[in-house]
Each structure stands twice: as C-alpha cells, then as structure tokens.
Design a protein around this motif. Sequence first.
Motif, mmCIF file in Angstrom:
data_model
loop_
_atom_site.group_PDB
_atom_site.id
_atom_site.type_symbol
_atom_site.label_atom_id
_atom_site.label_comp_id
_atom_site.label_asym_id
_atom_site.label_seq_id
_atom_site.Cartn_x
_atom_site.Cartn_y
_atom_site.Cartn_z
ATOM 1 N N GLY A 89 0.821 -1.199 0.000
ATOM 2 C CA GLY A 89 0.000 0.000 0.000
ATOM 3 C C GLY A 89 0.850 1.242 0.000
ATOM 4 N N LEU A 90 0.194 2.384 -0.118
ATOM 5 C CA LEU A 90 0.904 3.661 -0.073
ATOM 6 C C LEU A 90 -0.042 4.739 0.437
ATOM 7 N N VAL A 91 0.534 5.913 0.653
ATOM 8 C CA VAL A 91 -0.188 7.039 1.253
ATOM 9 C C VAL A 91 -0.052 8.242 0.320
ATOM 10 N N VAL A 92 -1.186 8.832 -0.090
ATOM 11 C CA VAL A 92 -1.141 9.907 -1.072
ATOM 12 C C VAL A 92 -2.381 10.778 -0.925
ATOM 13 N N GLY A 93 -2.362 11.947 -1.525
ATOM 14 C CA GLY A 93 -3.540 12.812 -1.519
ATOM 15 C C GLY A 93 -3.325 14.043 -2.375
ATOM 16 N N ILE A 94 -4.364 14.430 -3.116
ATOM 17 C CA ILE A 94 -4.295 15.607 -3.987
ATOM 18 C C ILE A 94 -5.586 16.406 -3.847
ATOM 19 N N LEU A 95 -5.444 17.723 -3.717
ATOM 20 C CA LEU A 95 -6.584 18.630 -3.654
ATOM 21 C C LEU A 95 -6.555 19.582 -4.844
ATOM 22 N N ASP A 96 -7.717 20.147 -5.179
ATOM 23 C CA ASP A 96 -7.733 21.225 -6.166
ATOM 24 C C ASP A 96 -7.601 22.562 -5.444
ATOM 25 N N ASN A 97 -7.604 23.657 -6.215
ATOM 26 C CA ASN A 97 -7.341 24.955 -5.586
ATOM 27 C C ASN A 97 -8.526 25.523 -4.823
ATOM 28 N N ASP A 98 -9.660 24.806 -4.828
ATOM 29 C CA ASP A 98 -10.811 25.207 -4.023
ATOM 30 C C ASP A 98 -10.954 24.374 -2.759
ATOM 31 N N GLY A 99 -9.961 23.539 -2.472
ATOM 32 C CA GLY A 99 -9.994 22.756 -1.248
ATOM 33 C C GLY A 99 -10.866 21.513 -1.320
ATOM 34 N N HIS A 100 -11.086 21.005 -2.531
ATOM 35 C CA HIS A 100 -11.835 19.768 -2.712
ATOM 36 C C HIS A 100 -10.889 18.672 -3.189
ATOM 37 N N ILE A 101 -11.297 17.417 -3.054
ATOM 38 C CA ILE A 101 -10.515 16.323 -3.621
ATOM 39 C C ILE A 101 -10.397 16.540 -5.131
ATOM 40 N N ASP A 102 -9.183 16.443 -5.655
ATOM 41 C CA ASP A 102 -8.979 16.542 -7.104
ATOM 42 C C ASP A 102 -9.346 15.187 -7.715
ATOM 43 N N MET A 103 -10.621 15.051 -8.056
ATOM 44 C CA MET A 103 -11.132 13.753 -8.486
ATOM 45 C C MET A 103 -10.501 13.274 -9.791
ATOM 46 N N THR A 104 -10.253 14.194 -10.715
ATOM 47 C CA THR A 104 -9.665 13.792 -11.999
ATOM 48 C C THR A 104 -8.303 13.148 -11.793
ATOM 49 N N ARG A 105 -7.458 13.808 -11.022
ATOM 50 C CA ARG A 105 -6.119 13.271 -10.784
ATOM 51 C C ARG A 105 -6.150 12.054 -9.862
ATOM 52 N N MET A 106 -7.019 12.070 -8.861
ATOM 53 C CA MET A 106 -7.091 10.921 -7.957
ATOM 54 C C MET A 106 -7.559 9.667 -8.696
ATOM 55 N N ARG A 107 -8.449 9.812 -9.675
ATOM 56 C CA ARG A 107 -8.861 8.642 -10.463
ATOM 57 C C ARG A 107 -7.669 8.048 -11.209
ATOM 58 N N ILE A 108 -6.826 8.921 -11.728
ATOM 59 C CA ILE A 108 -5.614 8.453 -12.422
ATOM 60 C C ILE A 108 -4.722 7.702 -11.442
ATOM 61 N N LEU A 109 -4.531 8.270 -10.250
ATOM 62 C CA LEU A 109 -3.667 7.638 -9.257
ATOM 63 C C LEU A 109 -4.245 6.302 -8.791
ATOM 64 N N MET A 110 -5.546 6.242 -8.616
ATOM 65 C CA MET A 110 -6.151 4.982 -8.169
ATOM 66 C C MET A 110 -5.947 3.875 -9.204
ATOM 67 N N ARG A 111 -5.974 4.231 -10.488
ATOM 68 C CA ARG A 111 -5.692 3.222 -11.519
ATOM 69 C C ARG A 111 -4.234 2.768 -11.429
ATOM 70 N N LEU A 112 -3.332 3.713 -11.183
ATOM 71 C CA LEU A 112 -1.917 3.370 -11.038
ATOM 72 C C LEU A 112 -1.671 2.500 -9.812
ATOM 73 N N ARG A 122 -3.359 13.386 5.325
ATOM 74 C CA ARG A 122 -3.976 14.517 6.012
ATOM 75 C C ARG A 122 -4.268 15.708 5.109
ATOM 76 N N ALA A 123 -4.106 15.551 3.809
ATOM 77 C CA ALA A 123 -4.696 16.538 2.902
ATOM 78 C C ALA A 123 -6.190 16.647 3.197
ATOM 79 N N PHE A 124 -6.768 15.557 3.705
ATOM 80 C CA PHE A 124 -8.180 15.557 4.091
ATOM 81 C C PHE A 124 -8.480 16.674 5.088
ATOM 82 N N ASP A 125 -7.531 16.985 5.941
ATOM 83 C CA ASP A 125 -7.765 17.998 6.979
ATOM 84 C C ASP A 125 -7.758 19.418 6.433
ATOM 85 N N LEU A 126 -7.367 19.579 5.176
ATOM 86 C CA LEU A 126 -7.437 20.891 4.526
ATOM 87 C C LEU A 126 -8.603 20.979 3.550
ATOM 88 N N CYS A 127 -9.439 19.933 3.524
ATOM 89 C CA CYS A 127 -10.594 19.933 2.625
ATOM 90 C C CYS A 127 -11.666 20.908 3.100
#
Length: 251
Positions: A89-112, A122-127
């Motif tokens: 497993g691994l630990v990762v997180g990406i947000l967009d500039n409005d403080g939401h999950i960057d779904m487009t990029r996270m979908r790419i990462l989940m496939r990888l 803890r990017a979640f804590d800045l959501c």
Amino acid sequence: MAKLEVCCFGVDCALQAEKAGADRVELCAAPSEGGLTPSAGMLRQARQQLTLPVHPIIRPRGGDFCYSANEFAVICEDIALVKELGFSGLVVGILDNDGHIDMTRMRILMRLCEGMAVTFHRAFDLCHNPAIALQQLSDLGVARILTSGQQQSAEIGLGLLRELTALSCGPIIMAGAGVRLSNITKFLDAGIEELHSSASQQVGSSMRYRKAGVTMCSNSETDEFTRQSVDGVMVEAMKNVMTSHTLAVAT
C-alpha cells in the motif's frame, strides 16, 4: 482488533517499530516537512529488511496538496516505483485549488495503484467539506483516511473523527496527529479502528566532535546533533493498551 500504524523516518526507525509490535509502518523522509516521499534506496532497503506492511508516503514537497503538472508527473513516477517494488500500500492525496478532492487526478492515481491499499493522508484535513470529501474518497475506493478531524490534533478533532467513523461505509477512519499513550483510550472508546502515531523520541548523535555555529537548516535554532526516532518502549506500551482495551470490550 484496533491497529497501530507508526510513522517512521528511515529503515532503522521502522525496524524498531516492527520489533516493538507495530501493525504497519508509514515510511517517510523529511520529518520537518511533515513527511515526504522516501528515496529509492530507502524503499528498497525497507522491502528487503521489513516483514510487516510498509506504506510509503508519496508527497513530492512540503506545503499544500495542490500540485503542478510536473509535480503530478513525479507523483505518478514514484507510485510506479513503489508498485514495482511490491509494497502492499501507499499514502497519497491531492486537492484542487478550491480545497476539494482533485477527483480527476485521484482517479488516475487509483488506476496506477491497482492492487495496493491507498491511504488518503492529512490533505483531508485541509478539505473544504469533510462530508463531501468522505463520499468522494469512498467512491474512489480508498482503503483509509488519515485525519486529525480537521483540527491541529486528533484529540481536539475527536468529535468529527467519531462522526466520520459513523458515516463511512468504505474507508477506515484512522486518527493521526498527537495520538499518544496518554490519550489513546479516548480514540478506542470512540470506536476508531486504526491509530497513527510517530511514537517518537529525540535521540542524540553518535558524533563526538560537535561543530558549533553551523547548521544545515535555514532555522538557526536547529540542532544538528539530535534527531527524531521511534521509541520502541512507547510503541509496545501503546499496543498493550490497545490489546487490553479490546479484551475488556469483548468481555
């Protein structure tokens, strides 16, 4: 039974955590930055020497979690290496500039990351909205969310941690930031299944010669001759409390 993940800044650190009974290690570099991607050498040595699950963090720099195109490319390359080396497993997180999950990029990462358990850190804590973020991460299929309940420490954020645990129908809510022996039962009593702690102490350098007035950091207060390391006694004590709590609940 509740699990204890220990944040480790090096292979020696991780070996101590494993010996003391940790359930999993989050492997990081750069403690002063809050954890960055480990080097290729650290990753390879971890795979060779450790038997417990090791989840490297994938974070190319300190600061926020809104990344440029080049930074995102680095994240993708690092994930490919971690997968190639066979980490579970691994630990990762990406947000967009409005403080939401960057779904487009996270979908790419989940496939990888297919075949590996993904912890959203803890990017979640800045959501902007934790309930929406939880739903989005559930939709993505992440295994767990490391969070302090959007507070400076998980103990202060315990109310939200409890709510998220009750709401989640997918990701495990793992409490982290300020989780220690003195407050661990508060999280267990709240029904939180996984805890994340550095369980650390400051250790001194083995160097006899100490050059005064020179530091490798822009912060002149930094002491080059102490560093953060896992306290194996503390890890063992935390695991004992967690085991005792589980047995008490069972009876």
